[in-house]
Design a protein around this motif. Structure first.
Motif, PDB file in Angstrom:
ATOM      1  N   TRP A  59       0.835  -1.208   0.000  1.00  0.00           N
ATOM      2  CA  TRP A  59       0.000   0.000   0.000  1.00  0.00           C
ATOM      3  C   TRP A  59       0.872   1.261   0.000  1.00  0.00           C
ATOM      4  O   TRP A  59       0.635   2.209  -0.747  1.00  0.00           O
ATOM      5  CB  TRP A  59      -0.908  -0.010   1.226  1.00  0.00           C
ATOM      6  N   LYS A  60       1.891   1.248   0.831  1.00  0.00           N
ATOM      7  CA  LYS A  60       2.741   2.434   0.974  1.00  0.00           C
ATOM      8  C   LYS A  60       3.530   2.734  -0.298  1.00  0.00           C
ATOM      9  O   LYS A  60       3.798   3.905  -0.607  1.00  0.00           O
ATOM     10  CB  LYS A  60       3.714   2.235   2.144  1.00  0.00           C
ATOM     11  N   ASN A  61       3.913   1.689  -1.048  1.00  0.00           N
ATOM     12  CA  ASN A  61       4.765   1.881  -2.221  1.00  0.00           C
ATOM     13  C   ASN A  61       3.999   2.069  -3.520  1.00  0.00           C
ATOM     14  O   ASN A  61       4.566   2.535  -4.512  1.00  0.00           O
ATOM     15  CB  ASN A  61       5.728   0.700  -2.379  1.00  0.00           C
ATOM     16  N   ALA A  62       2.718   1.704  -3.540  1.00  0.00           N
ATOM     17  CA  ALA A  62       1.943   1.834  -4.781  1.00  0.00           C
ATOM     18  C   ALA A  62       1.785   3.308  -5.146  1.00  0.00           C
ATOM     19  O   ALA A  62       1.733   4.189  -4.282  1.00  0.00           O
ATOM     20  CB  ALA A  62       0.583   1.178  -4.615  1.00  0.00           C
ATOM     21  N   LYS A  63       1.676   3.563  -6.446  1.00  0.00           N
ATOM     22  CA  LYS A  63       1.521   4.932  -6.936  1.00  0.00           C
ATOM     23  C   LYS A  63       0.078   5.283  -7.273  1.00  0.00           C
ATOM     24  O   LYS A  63      -0.276   6.465  -7.319  1.00  0.00           O
ATOM     25  CB  LYS A  63       2.398   5.135  -8.182  1.00  0.00           C
ATOM     26  N   ARG A  64      -0.744   4.252  -7.510  1.00  0.00           N
ATOM     27  CA  ARG A  64      -2.137   4.501  -7.897  1.00  0.00           C
ATOM     28  C   ARG A  64      -3.061   3.575  -7.113  1.00  0.00           C
ATOM     29  O   ARG A  64      -2.702   2.429  -6.824  1.00  0.00           O
ATOM     30  CB  ARG A  64      -2.330   4.271  -9.404  1.00  0.00           C
TER      31      ARG A  64
ATOM     32  N   PHE B 129      -0.451   8.639  -2.857  1.00  0.00           N
ATOM     33  CA  PHE B 129      -0.663   8.168  -4.228  1.00  0.00           C
ATOM     34  C   PHE B 129      -0.530   9.326  -5.215  1.00  0.00           C
ATOM     35  O   PHE B 129      -0.942  10.455  -4.932  1.00  0.00           O
ATOM     36  CB  PHE B 129      -2.050   7.549  -4.386  1.00  0.00           C
ATOM     37  N   GLU B 130       0.003   9.027  -6.376  1.00  0.00           N
ATOM     38  CA  GLU B 130       0.025  10.004  -7.459  1.00  0.00           C
ATOM     39  C   GLU B 130      -1.366  10.203  -8.053  1.00  0.00           C
ATOM     40  O   GLU B 130      -1.707  11.293  -8.519  1.00  0.00           O
ATOM     41  CB  GLU B 130       0.990   9.555  -8.568  1.00  0.00           C
ATOM     42  N   ASP B 131      -2.148   9.113  -8.031  1.00  0.00           N
ATOM     43  CA  ASP B 131      -3.443   9.104  -8.709  1.00  0.00           C
ATOM     44  C   ASP B 131      -4.357   8.156  -7.934  1.00  0.00           C
ATOM     45  O   ASP B 131      -3.982   7.014  -7.683  1.00  0.00           O
ATOM     46  CB  ASP B 131      -3.227   8.626 -10.160  1.00  0.00           C
ATOM     47  N   PHE B 132      -5.534   8.616  -7.526  1.00  0.00           N
ATOM     48  CA  PHE B 132      -6.466   7.708  -6.865  1.00  0.00           C
ATOM     49  C   PHE B 132      -7.903   8.063  -7.205  1.00  0.00           C
ATOM     50  O   PHE B 132      -8.241   9.213  -7.478  1.00  0.00           O
ATOM     51  CB  PHE B 132      -6.249   7.671  -5.347  1.00  0.00           C
ATOM     52  N   THR B 133      -8.750   7.018  -7.200  1.00  0.00           N
ATOM     53  CA  THR B 133     -10.183   7.157  -7.442  1.00  0.00           C
ATOM     54  C   THR B 133     -10.910   6.352  -6.383  1.00  0.00           C
ATOM     55  O   THR B 133     -10.622   5.171  -6.195  1.00  0.00           O
ATOM     56  CB  THR B 133     -10.569   6.624  -8.832  1.00  0.00           C
TER      57      THR B 133
END
Length: 305
Positions: free
Chosen positions: A190-195, A214-218
């Motif tokens: 979770w900590k390392n994911a970008k999206r 996150f760089e990008d999240f929805t």
């Protein structure tokens, strides 16, 4: 003088590789099980699949790699059978889950995207069975993982099996209890994911800061508070890594005009708006209005220009 029969293993490696390159995914899986030399040759050659999907049913497992489908099912009188391309092959004395998941373990070495779906009512031990098999390959390397219709406990079993340093994107579908969500945020994956994406059923929004790395999240949520919107403005939009976020809000508890004024204090327009916003470091486009694909849902989107 009788010559030695020519086999694939006796061919020069360059020619053997040309033969192996022409095999389909199913034939490759079969060849790997013939002997150690063929398994080594195929693994060195490599075969890439854009996406692998696995569907867990009550008495079967469906593997789909780039549109090629193989179904492993249980037989009523014991054993299992494999269905591929309209052909059925019976396998005596072997559990269908064991065969399916061992094939999956092989395929995972050759893809960057994995989608796992739990269909309807399934056997309670199937997730544990999947986890036990995948544990044999420590630190599975994929960039994108989707878990559909799993509980938090299932997610906590599955996510740690994947190498966190190569993780790019997590997608979770369906709802689980808010008070359990915080447990996922402690995982390195979770900590390392970008999206991050959360789809289908809205959930009560956990602390908004969970998503700020996150760089990008929805995410689909029931409500968003003014305090959370201010944190987005004052924290998230200050981060150099941020690119885009989307909130699908089911029961908006804010006046849309007041929401707009967080980013443009003199706003005097309607409930739907499109704003250009700058915080002195970066510029953003902010959109708010009815969701186009579902009535009764508000879409709040911010993206860096």
């Amino acid at each position: 003088m009788t010559s030695k029969p020519l086999t694939l293993l006796n061919l020069p490696i360059s020619i053997a590789n040309q033969v192996l390159e022409k095999l389909g995914p199913v034939e490759i899986l079969t060849c790997r099980k013939v002997c150690r030399n063929l398994r080594t040759a195929i693994d060195k050659l490599g075969t890439h699949f854009n996406k692998i999907s696995i569907e867990l049913w009550s008495n079967s497992v469906l593997l789909d790699f780039d549109g090629i489908k193989i179904t492993h099912s249980a037989r009523f009188n014991g054993g299992s059978y494999v269905l591929f391309n309209g052909r059925r092959k019976t396998i005596e004395g072997v559990n269908y889950m064991e065969v399916a998941f061992k094939d999956l373990k092989i395929l995972l070495k050759h893809t960057s995207k994995l989608y796992i779906l739990k269909r309807g009512r399934y056997r309670g031990n199937i997730v544990n069975f999947l986890v036990d098999v995948l544990k044999e390959n420590a630190h599975i390397h994929v960039e994108t993982l989707t878990l559909d219709n799993f509980s938090v406990d299932d997610v906590l079993l599955i996510l740690p099996l994947f190498e966190s340093r190569t993780f790019e994107e997590i997608t979770l579908r369906e709802t689980f209890a808010l008070d359990q969500f915080e447990r996922i945020t402690h995982l390195d994956q979770w900590k390392n994911a970008k999206r991050f994406n959360f789809w289908i059923s809205p959930f009560d929004c956990p602390p908004i800061e969970y998503f700020f790395h996150f760089e990008d999240f929805t995410i689909n949520i029931y409500n968003i508070s003014m305090q959370s919107v201010i944190k987005v403005r004052d924290d998230l939009l200050q981060r150099c890594t941020f690119q885009k976020c989307i909130f699908f809000v089911l029961n908006l508890n804010l006046d849309p005009v007041e929401l707009a004024r967080v980013f443009q204090p003199d706003y005097a327009g309607g409930d739907e708006f499109k704003l250009d916003y700058s915080n002195g470091k970066s510029k953003f486009e902010i959109n708010f209005g009815d969701c186009s694909f579902r009535d009764g849902i508000w879409k709040f989107e911010i993206k860096k220009c």
